[in-house]
Design a protein around this motif. Structure first.
Motif, short mmCIF file in Angstrom:
data_model
loop_
_atom_site.label_atom_id
_atom_site.label_comp_id
_atom_site.label_asym_id
_atom_site.label_seq_id
_atom_site.Cartn_x
_atom_site.Cartn_y
_atom_site.Cartn_z
N VAL A 1 -4.02 1.99 -14.98
CA VAL A 1 -4.35 0.99 -13.06
C VAL A 1 -2.70 0.95 -12.65
CG1 VAL A 1 -5.28 -0.55 -12.12
CG2 VAL A 1 -6.34 0.45 -13.81
N ILE A 2 -2.32 1.34 -11.88
CA ILE A 2 -1.06 1.88 -11.01
C ILE A 2 -1.20 0.44 -10.11
CG2 ILE A 2 0.37 2.79 -10.00
CD1 ILE A 2 0.00 5.58 -11.25
N GLY A 3 -0.50 -0.68 -10.58
CA GLY A 3 0.03 -1.50 -9.47
C GLY A 3 -1.84 -2.61 -10.10
N GLY A 4 -0.95 -4.22 -9.84
CA GLY A 4 -1.19 -5.37 -10.58
C GLY A 4 -1.32 -5.89 -9.02
N GLY A 5 -1.63 -5.74 -7.84
CA GLY A 5 -2.06 -6.93 -6.87
C GLY A 5 -3.66 -6.67 -6.68
N PRO A 6 -4.72 -7.12 -5.42
CA PRO A 6 -5.66 -7.60 -6.30
C PRO A 6 -6.85 -6.56 -6.16
CG PRO A 6 -4.83 -8.74 -4.15
CD PRO A 6 -3.59 -7.89 -4.92
N ALA A 7 -6.72 -4.98 -5.62
CA ALA A 7 -7.18 -3.80 -5.85
C ALA A 7 -7.25 -4.01 -7.10
CB ALA A 7 -6.86 -2.95 -5.39
N GLN B 1 -9.72 1.03 -23.50
CA GLN B 1 -8.33 0.15 -23.42
C GLN B 1 -7.68 0.58 -21.85
OE1 GLN B 1 -5.13 1.70 -25.86
NE2 GLN B 1 -3.77 1.41 -24.83
N VAL B 2 -7.41 -0.61 -21.22
CA VAL B 2 -7.28 -0.94 -19.87
C VAL B 2 -5.71 -0.77 -19.69
CG1 VAL B 2 -7.50 -1.44 -16.77
CG2 VAL B 2 -9.02 -1.18 -18.70
N ASP B 3 -5.02 -0.04 -18.70
CA ASP B 3 -3.86 -0.56 -18.89
C ASP B 3 -2.78 -0.68 -17.88
OD1 ASP B 3 -2.95 -0.31 -21.73
OD2 ASP B 3 -2.06 1.70 -21.85
N ILE B 4 -2.66 -2.25 -17.16
CA ILE B 4 -1.89 -2.54 -15.75
C ILE B 4 -0.21 -1.71 -15.40
CG2 ILE B 4 -1.94 -4.01 -14.28
CD1 ILE B 4 -4.20 -5.44 -14.86
N TYR B 5 -0.37 -0.85 -14.89
CA TYR B 5 0.68 -0.92 -14.55
C TYR B 5 1.89 -1.66 -13.29
CZ TYR B 5 1.51 3.35 -17.75
OH TYR B 5 1.23 4.08 -19.12
N GLU B 6 2.69 -2.60 -13.63
CA GLU B 6 2.90 -3.14 -12.48
C GLU B 6 4.86 -3.90 -12.49
OE1 GLU B 6 3.98 -5.25 -9.20
OE2 GLU B 6 1.68 -4.68 -9.24
N THR B 7 5.51 -3.19 -11.39
CA THR B 7 6.01 -3.58 -11.40
C THR B 7 7.10 -5.47 -10.94
OG1 THR B 7 7.46 -2.58 -9.38
CG2 THR B 7 7.80 -1.27 -10.78
N ASP C 1 -7.83 8.79 -20.05
CA ASP C 1 -9.15 9.95 -19.44
C ASP C 1 -9.00 9.32 -17.93
OD1 ASP C 1 -10.25 11.00 -22.01
OD2 ASP C 1 -9.54 8.25 -22.33
N LEU C 2 -8.66 8.22 -17.70
CA LEU C 2 -8.73 8.04 -15.93
C LEU C 2 -7.66 7.48 -15.76
CD1 LEU C 2 -11.03 7.65 -13.84
CD2 LEU C 2 -11.29 5.04 -14.64
N LEU C 3 -7.42 7.05 -14.47
CA LEU C 3 -6.24 6.92 -13.58
C LEU C 3 -6.40 6.46 -11.88
CD1 LEU C 3 -2.78 6.50 -13.07
CD2 LEU C 3 -3.03 8.61 -12.40
N ALA C 4 -6.60 4.97 -12.14
CA ALA C 4 -6.66 4.58 -10.73
C ALA C 4 -5.52 3.96 -9.82
CB ALA C 4 -7.54 3.11 -11.10
N VAL C 5 -5.31 3.94 -9.06
CA VAL C 5 -4.60 4.60 -8.24
C VAL C 5 -4.75 3.07 -7.18
CG1 VAL C 5 -2.70 5.05 -7.08
CG2 VAL C 5 -3.92 6.60 -8.54
N ALA C 6 -4.01 1.83 -7.84
CA ALA C 6 -4.37 0.83 -6.63
C ALA C 6 -2.69 0.09 -5.99
CB ALA C 6 -4.49 -0.50 -6.71
N SER C 7 -1.45 1.31 -5.75
CA SER C 7 -0.81 0.77 -5.13
C SER C 7 -0.45 0.45 -4.09
CB SER C 7 0.19 2.43 -5.96
OG SER C 7 -0.02 3.04 -4.97
#
Length: 490
Positions: A30-36, A56-62, A199-205
């Motif tokens: 998951v790219i983006g750790g805001g609300p979405a 396994q879920v990885d949240i990428y957030e800066t 396997d899946l990429l969710a974009v919430a940037s």
């Protein structure tokens, strides 16, 4: 949403015959750790457990949501609807009192010739204000977690893993065991890091990032949303001053200022947030000064208000039109980098897109299933946004037409005094337009009701026939809030 492009690409990729699904042990980025992003992570983990899957879920957030000012800022006015708070509670996310800065009693509408209170019957559709991050630059007294941090912690408690880092590359990885296009995995790389396959990429940037450009180079036709700039400034006034002059009221302004569609003054604890919005293009740097110097705005602020008290400022982009083709095999976009309710309820839009996308992923699949189960929701939101644009375009026509402004104020005033039905009147129409508290199609249907137009035309006639200040002047009954009344509501 470019529907023709969506259908063409789906046909070329032969998604009708695809049956990609997540499996036990699948990896999700998951790219983006805001609300979405946080809500999507929370929902996909909660739903996968019901489906008997261990993901396994990885949240990428800066950003650091525990640091005041720009390092943790998500650039948002921060308004929550009670219905959203209740929906989150049903999902197991109970927002504590520290997340909500101030419950809002009602809205105050300000136009060129006057102001009027807008309160819904029976006090329904209530809203509150919040800081998305810890707070503006310089805030040192932290009263618990704020919204974005709280949602992130909820996702981590559900089992997600946070990865600090800026994603700078995204690419396909073809499975050598299969010649099918659908078998390709997606790889993500952070600055200075290595590629990791998912396997899946969710974009919430969101839309205020360069990450979206990475997906324009992939082969599925994605194009970012159309955006415009929002001017946001936070001012420190102190809780006593905020309570005295602003109370628990959101002040909305429809003023005749070049390029300005809408302005709002929002109380938040010790601070006040001023937001300016234009759909005609980016506002000029001096727009904030012009707005604050307007007599209607000066009336609600302290006499010694100084723009030098500015604690934070930003000019974030906001979604005006949804992205093109916001999904593909193993990729889905959620939140405002996909679609959002026009001008309002961005957090609510993040919740809805995240939940529907997560349900599709877990219970349907991660390929053509987006077309069948996710796209219809996105198209409904886009159609609703078109209605909002039309309503705001109509509202701009009353500016500088004082007889229509007087008719509007008279209608709202009578409804607020209980002399007319507010549920089917101008009060509800304006409130839904300003707050986004209901689908815009409901506001459109209300504006087309024969009774509404009968009353509106009658008040316009009165405003034309009787001059301002006369015995029958419709504007005489309009109630303008005083500072003493504001203090009594704080």
């Amino acid at each position: 949403m470019n529907t023709r492009t969506v259908f063409r690409i789906f046909k070329q990729a032969r998604w009708k015959h695809s049956s990609l699904k997540l499996y036990d042990g699948a990896r999700v980025a998951v790219i983006g750790g805001g609300p979405a992003g946080s809500l999507f992570s929370y929902f996909i983990l909660a739903l996968s457990r019901r489906a008997g899957l261990d993901l396994q879920v990885d949240i990428y957030e800066t950003r650091d949501f525990e640091t005041p000012g720009p390092p943790g800022c998500n650039m948002c006015g921060g308004v929550l609807y009670e219905s959203l708070v209740q929906s989150l509670a049903v999902e197991g996310i109970n927002l504590p009192a520290t997340v909500v800065q101030r419950g809002i009693d009602y809205n105050m509408l300000h136009i060129g010739i006057g102001s009027v209170k807008i309160q819904t019957p029976r006090q329904e559709k209530r809203i509150a204000t919040t800081f998305r991050e810890v707070g503006p630059r310089g805030m040192v007294y932290l009263k618990g977690r704020r919204l974005d941090n709280y949602l992130m912690q909820s996702a981590l408690a559900m089992g997600a893993r946070r990865i600090f880092g800026q994603v700078d590359q995204v690419r396909w990885l073809t499975d050598p065991k299969s010649p099918e296009v659908e078998s390709r995995l997606i790889q993500v790389k952070t600055s200075g890091g290595e590629f990791h396959g998912y396997d899946l990429l969710a974009v919430a940037s969101g839309v205020n990032t360069a990450v979206l450009r990475l997906f324009c180079d992939l082969d599925f036709g994605f194009q970012p949303p159309q955006t415009s700039k929002l001017l946001v400034r936070e001012y420190y006034l102190g809780q006593e001053v905020v309570s005295k002059y602003l109370g628990s009221i959101i002040h909305a302004f429809l003023l005749d200022i070049a390029g300005l569609d809408y302005g709002a003054v929002i109380p938040k604890g010790d601070y006040v947030t001023i937001c300016l919005l234009s759909s005609h293009g980016n506002l000029e740097p001096g727009a904030m000064e012009t707005f604050v110097d307007n007599p209607a705005v000066k009336r609600i602020l302290p006499a010694d208000f100084s723009m030098a008290r500015q604690a934070c400022n930003c000019s974030p982009g906001i979604n005006l039109a949804g992205s093109t083709h916001p999904f593909n095999n193993r990729i889905v976009f959620v939140g405002d980098c996909c679609v959002s309710r026009l001008y309002k309820d961005g957090i609510g839009s993040a919740y809805r897109t995240a939940k529907i996308a997560a349900c599709t992923v877990v219970f349907q699949g991660i390929s053509a299933d987006f077309m069948k189960h996710y796209l219809p929701f996105l198209r409904r939101m886009e159609k609703d946004n078109l209605i909002r644009k039309m309503l705001f375009k109509s509202a701009r026509q009353i500016q500088n037409r004082h007889f229509i402004e007087r008719a509007v104020l008279k209608m709202v005033s009578r409804e607020q005094q209980g002399k007319a039905n507010a549920e089917k009147g101008m009060s509800m129409l304006i409130r839904d337009m300003l707050t986004g508290g209901a689908p815009y199609i409901e506001a459109l249907m209300l504006s087309m009701h024969p009774l509404f137009w009968t009353r509106f035309l009658w008040n316009i006639l009165l405003a034309i026939v009787f001059r301002p200040g006369s015995k029958y002047d419709p504007n005489l009954a309009v109630h303008t809030l005083t500072s003493d009344e504001t203090e009594s509501h704080s």
